[in-house]
Design a protein around this motif. Structure first.
Motif, PDB file in Angstrom:
ATOM      1  N   LEU A  16      -7.610  15.269  27.003  1.00  0.00           N
ATOM      2  CA  LEU A  16      -8.791  15.895  26.403  1.00  0.00           C
ATOM      3  C   LEU A  16      -9.200  17.142  27.174  1.00  0.00           C
ATOM      4  N   ARG A  17      -8.902  17.181  28.471  1.00  0.00           N
ATOM      5  CA  ARG A  17      -9.219  18.369  29.274  1.00  0.00           C
ATOM      6  C   ARG A  17      -8.201  19.478  29.064  1.00  0.00           C
ATOM      7  N   ARG A  18      -7.032  19.127  28.531  1.00  0.00           N
ATOM      8  CA  ARG A  18      -5.980  20.129  28.327  1.00  0.00           C
ATOM      9  C   ARG A  18      -5.928  20.641  26.888  1.00  0.00           C
ATOM     10  N   LEU A  19      -6.360  19.838  25.950  1.00  0.00           N
ATOM     11  CA  LEU A  19      -6.338  20.235  24.536  1.00  0.00           C
ATOM     12  C   LEU A  19      -7.621  21.007  24.208  1.00  0.00           C
ATOM     13  N   THR A  20      -7.819  22.104  24.932  1.00  0.00           N
ATOM     14  CA  THR A  20      -9.099  22.818  24.842  1.00  0.00           C
ATOM     15  C   THR A  20      -9.333  23.435  23.469  1.00  0.00           C
ATOM     16  N   TYR A  21      -8.276  23.984  22.865  1.00  0.00           N
ATOM     17  CA  TYR A  21      -8.462  24.595  21.551  1.00  0.00           C
ATOM     18  C   TYR A  21      -8.730  23.525  20.503  1.00  0.00           C
ATOM     19  N   THR A  22      -8.044  22.394  20.602  1.00  0.00           N
ATOM     20  CA  THR A  22      -8.252  21.308  19.652  1.00  0.00           C
ATOM     21  C   THR A  22      -9.681  20.796  19.732  1.00  0.00           C
ATOM     22  N   VAL A  23     -10.200  20.637  20.945  1.00  0.00           N
ATOM     23  CA  VAL A  23     -11.594  20.229  21.111  1.00  0.00           C
ATOM     24  C   VAL A  23     -12.521  21.260  20.479  1.00  0.00           C
ATOM     25  N   ALA A  24     -12.228  22.550  20.678  1.00  0.00           N
ATOM     26  CA  ALA A  24     -13.062  23.611  20.105  1.00  0.00           C
ATOM     27  C   ALA A  24     -13.049  23.559  18.583  1.00  0.00           C
ATOM     28  N   VAL A  25     -11.893  23.246  17.993  1.00  0.00           N
ATOM     29  CA  VAL A  25     -11.813  23.125  16.529  1.00  0.00           C
ATOM     30  C   VAL A  25     -12.710  21.988  16.052  1.00  0.00           C
ATOM     31  N   ARG A  64     -18.995  31.725   9.102  1.00  0.00           N
ATOM     32  CA  ARG A  64     -17.566  31.900   9.414  1.00  0.00           C
ATOM     33  C   ARG A  64     -17.066  30.752  10.282  1.00  0.00           C
ATOM     34  N   PHE A  65     -15.872  30.236   9.950  1.00  0.00           N
ATOM     35  CA  PHE A  65     -15.216  29.204  10.752  1.00  0.00           C
ATOM     36  C   PHE A  65     -14.524  29.877  11.921  1.00  0.00           C
ATOM     37  N   ASP A  66     -15.034  29.638  13.128  1.00  0.00           N
ATOM     38  CA  ASP A  66     -14.519  30.322  14.312  1.00  0.00           C
ATOM     39  C   ASP A  66     -14.549  29.376  15.510  1.00  0.00           C
ATOM     40  N   PRO A  67     -13.456  28.661  15.773  1.00  0.00           N
ATOM     41  CA  PRO A  67     -13.416  27.760  16.929  1.00  0.00           C
ATOM     42  C   PRO A  67     -13.642  28.468  18.260  1.00  0.00           C
ATOM     43  N   GLY A  68     -13.442  29.792  18.298  1.00  0.00           N
ATOM     44  CA  GLY A  68     -13.663  30.539  19.531  1.00  0.00           C
ATOM     45  C   GLY A  68     -15.084  30.462  20.043  1.00  0.00           C
ATOM     46  N   ARG A  69     -16.028  30.090  19.177  1.00  0.00           N
ATOM     47  CA  ARG A  69     -17.415  29.926  19.635  1.00  0.00           C
ATOM     48  C   ARG A  69     -17.503  28.896  20.758  1.00  0.00           C
ATOM     49  N   ASN A 124     -20.454   8.908  20.580  1.00  0.00           N
ATOM     50  CA  ASN A 124     -19.936  10.283  20.468  1.00  0.00           C
ATOM     51  C   ASN A 124     -18.610  10.471  21.191  1.00  0.00           C
ATOM     52  N   SER A 125     -18.432   9.889  22.382  1.00  0.00           N
ATOM     53  CA  SER A 125     -17.203  10.133  23.146  1.00  0.00           C
ATOM     54  C   SER A 125     -15.986   9.512  22.464  1.00  0.00           C
ATOM     55  N   LEU A 126     -16.153   8.326  21.887  1.00  0.00           N
ATOM     56  CA  LEU A 126     -15.046   7.705  21.156  1.00  0.00           C
ATOM     57  C   LEU A 126     -14.710   8.518  19.913  1.00  0.00           C
ATOM     58  N   GLY A 127     -15.732   8.980  19.185  1.00  0.00           N
ATOM     59  CA  GLY A 127     -15.486   9.757  17.977  1.00  0.00           C
ATOM     60  C   GLY A 127     -14.762  11.057  18.263  1.00  0.00           C
ATOM     61  N   VAL A 128     -15.162  11.766  19.329  1.00  0.00           N
ATOM     62  CA  VAL A 128     -14.501  13.030  19.671  1.00  0.00           C
ATOM     63  C   VAL A 128     -13.065  12.775  20.100  1.00  0.00           C
ATOM     64  N   MET A 129     -12.833  11.763  20.924  1.00  0.00           N
ATOM     65  CA  MET A 129     -11.462  11.458  21.347  1.00  0.00           C
ATOM     66  C   MET A 129     -10.578  11.154  20.144  1.00  0.00           C
ATOM     67  N   GLU A 130     -11.087  10.362  19.233  1.00  0.00           N
ATOM     68  CA  GLU A 130     -10.308  10.013  18.047  1.00  0.00           C
ATOM     69  C   GLU A 130      -9.987  11.253  17.213  1.00  0.00           C
ATOM     70  N   ALA A 131     -10.981  12.099  16.969  1.00  0.00           N
ATOM     71  CA  ALA A 131     -10.764  13.301  16.166  1.00  0.00           C
ATOM     72  C   ALA A 131      -9.770  14.248  16.827  1.00  0.00           C
ATOM     73  N   VAL A 132      -9.889  14.421  18.147  1.00  0.00           N
ATOM     74  CA  VAL A 132      -8.969  15.314  18.866  1.00  0.00           C
ATOM     75  C   VAL A 132      -7.542  14.776  18.797  1.00  0.00           C
ATOM     76  N   PHE A 133      -7.366  13.478  19.015  1.00  0.00           N
ATOM     77  CA  PHE A 133      -6.027  12.892  18.953  1.00  0.00           C
ATOM     78  C   PHE A 133      -5.421  13.069  17.561  1.00  0.00           C
ATOM     79  N   VAL A 134      -6.224  12.854  16.516  1.00  0.00           N
ATOM     80  CA  VAL A 134      -5.718  13.000  15.151  1.00  0.00           C
ATOM     81  C   VAL A 134      -5.274  14.432  14.883  1.00  0.00           C
ATOM     82  N   LEU A 135      -6.125  15.408  15.205  1.00  0.00           N
ATOM     83  CA  LEU A 135      -5.775  16.799  14.912  1.00  0.00           C
ATOM     84  C   LEU A 135      -4.567  17.248  15.732  1.00  0.00           C
ATOM     85  N   ALA A 136      -4.502  16.853  16.999  1.00  0.00           N
ATOM     86  CA  ALA A 136      -3.373  17.270  17.836  1.00  0.00           C
ATOM     87  C   ALA A 136      -2.059  16.689  17.324  1.00  0.00           C
TER      88      ALA A 136
END
Length: 460
Positions: free
Chosen positions: A307-316, A370-375, A403-415
């Motif tokens: 989760l600390r390395r998938l920074t762009y995925t977390v931003a999305v 606008r959809f902008d993960p860079g925010r 919240n922490s379980l939900g974010v981890m799950e979403a990040v794993f799915v998208l990655a």
């Protein structure tokens, strides 16, 4: 005039809002387009708006400082409100709908299940569930209903991580929760004017769904009572232990389980649906997700440390929840008179903080539509808005416990999905939001699945 007398008079002033002659338009929006109802009035009248519809008045709060006042600084004055009050018919007095000391006891009972160390230990379980989903999608021929797939995934993850139980046999759960949301919102927008005994199709569906949810909750409790887990850390074990300590009834355990089943799967499934829609609309985001997943994960399953390395995925994920917050409305009822933004709010008023409009406030977000993960790029922390301008998990003492379980799950799915698959909406398919208890894609999200080369090998 100045001095205390003038201040008292100013504090009694009602906020601006649409005139009485707009009642029919407001009613129509309340039934058909609740997002427009909130957004149009926030744009027209400012950060505190009084919306009067018939005998009811609703106070819309749309500023970070004022949201902080309602949700955190003066939270004791604001109990759960419109929508959640109506949902109590199915959810009972679970963590989502209860208040006061009842809520505090429930929170203390369940909080340890969501401790960071325990959630991090669940990463392998989540990754395995996501891997099974991605393999199944990669082998699929023809369109898939992606929201149905995400609901199945999130229910499976919830069962294994929080309940230490299999939910795969309960195929009706998703449909039952849809019926609960439909009925709760129907009662909210009709001001509960339609008697519950009227045999409307919606109300009949709700009764069947409520009975189904109660049956499932009772079965889960019975299974755990028959097969207790020694020193169990899961929700079922803690509820049973709590019941033996303070005399909590079977009804209490049922309420908590039904609430957890709804809140624990619906918000993450909705977020993932919106994520796949937005990624399809912005293929450059999908390619960057793919590149990051290949670089960080290679062919292995993700781990919690990733989760600390998938920074762009977390931003999305964070940007998806900005545009389409799964909990789009935070409704409260004022217990005593209050002052919000210099305006008087009488006791008994419905006060709503609306993350959907707050996340689009032009005073705090540049080009907000606008959809902008860079925010959410961690390399640019100064670009983030004030704390209470971004509320995907609420705020204050009722901040979302999962919240922490939900974010981890979403990040794993998208990655993992971006690494192995391309998902594309059917040509011409119109995606529209549906603002119920959660903000979901109306009517589902059919997509075609296109495996990348490595995914095809794994699926084979």
């Amino acid at each position: 005039m100045t001095g205390p007398q003038h201040h008292a008079r100013a504090a009694r002033t009602a906020p601006p809002g649409p005139p009485r002659r707009a009642t029919l338009r407001l009613l129509k929006q309340l039934f058909t387009d609740r997002l427009a109802l909130m957004g149009d009035n926030a744009e027209a009248y400012g950060d505190v708006v009084r919306i009067a519809i018939g005998p009811k008045a609703m106070y819309l709060v749309n500023h970070p400082d004022l949201a902080k006042h309602v949700l955190a600084d003066n939270a004791a004055n604001y109990h759960k409100g419109i929508g959640l009050q109506e949902a109590r018919r199915a959810l009972g007095d679970g963590l989502l709908t209860s208040d006061g000391e009842t809520w505090r006891k429930q929170r203390r009972t369940i909080q340890p299940v969501f401790q960071p160390k325990r959630i991090s230990r669940q990463a392998a379980v989540v990754a395995a569930e996501v891997d099974a989903l991605v393999r199944r999608l990669a082998a699929h021929d023809g369109p898939v209903e992606i929201l149905h797939e995400m609901t199945g995934l999130t229910l499976g993850v919830l069962g294994k991580t929080l309940l230490d139980a299999e939910l795969g046999g309960y195929e009706t759960l998703g449909h039952s929760f849809e019926a609960v949301q439909d009925q709760a919102m129907f009662e909210a927008v009709t001001l509960s004017a339609v008697p519950q005994w009227v045999p409307l199709k919606k109300q009949l569906h709700f009764r069947t769904a409520r009975d189904d949810l109660r049956r499932i909750a009772d079965e889960l409790v019975d299974q755990r009572l028959a097969n207790p887990v020694e020193n169990g850390e899961d929700v079922l074990s803690r509820l049973i232990a709590s019941g033996s300590d303070d005399g909590a009834s079977r009804e209490h355990m049922r309420d908590e389980l039904i609430t957890l089943l709804l809140a624990g799967h619906e918000t993450t499934a909705s977020t993932l649906g919106w994520a796949f829609h937005l990624i399809d609309e912005h293929p450059e985001v999908g390619e960057r997700l793919h590149a990051e997943a290949v670089e960080v994960l290679g062919d292995r399953l993700p781990e919690h440390e990733d989760l600390r390395r998938l920074t762009y995925t977390v931003a999305v994920v964070e940007e998806v929840m900005r545009l389409y917050p799964p909990v789009w409305l935070l409704p409260r009822i004022a217990q005593a008179d209050d002052e919000i933004g210099g305006y008087h709010v009488p006791a008994g008023s419905d006060v709503v903080v609306v993350p959907y409009t707050l996340h689009r406030h032009p005073g705090f977000w540049a080009d907000p539509e606008r959809f902008d993960p860079g925010r959410f790029d961690p390399a640019n922390p100064d670009g983030r808005p004030p704390r209470y301008a971004y509320l995907p998990f609420g705020a204050g003492p009722r901040f979302c416990i999962g919240n922490s379980l939900g974010v981890m799950e979403a990040v794993f799915v998208l990655a993992m999905a971006a690494r192995d698959l391309e998902l594309r909406k059917l040509p011409g398919y119109a995606v529209e939001p549906e603002a119920m208890l959660s903000l979901r894609v109306r009517g589902g999200l059919p997509m075609t699945v296109h495996p990348r080369t490595a995914a095809a090998r794994r699926a084979a």
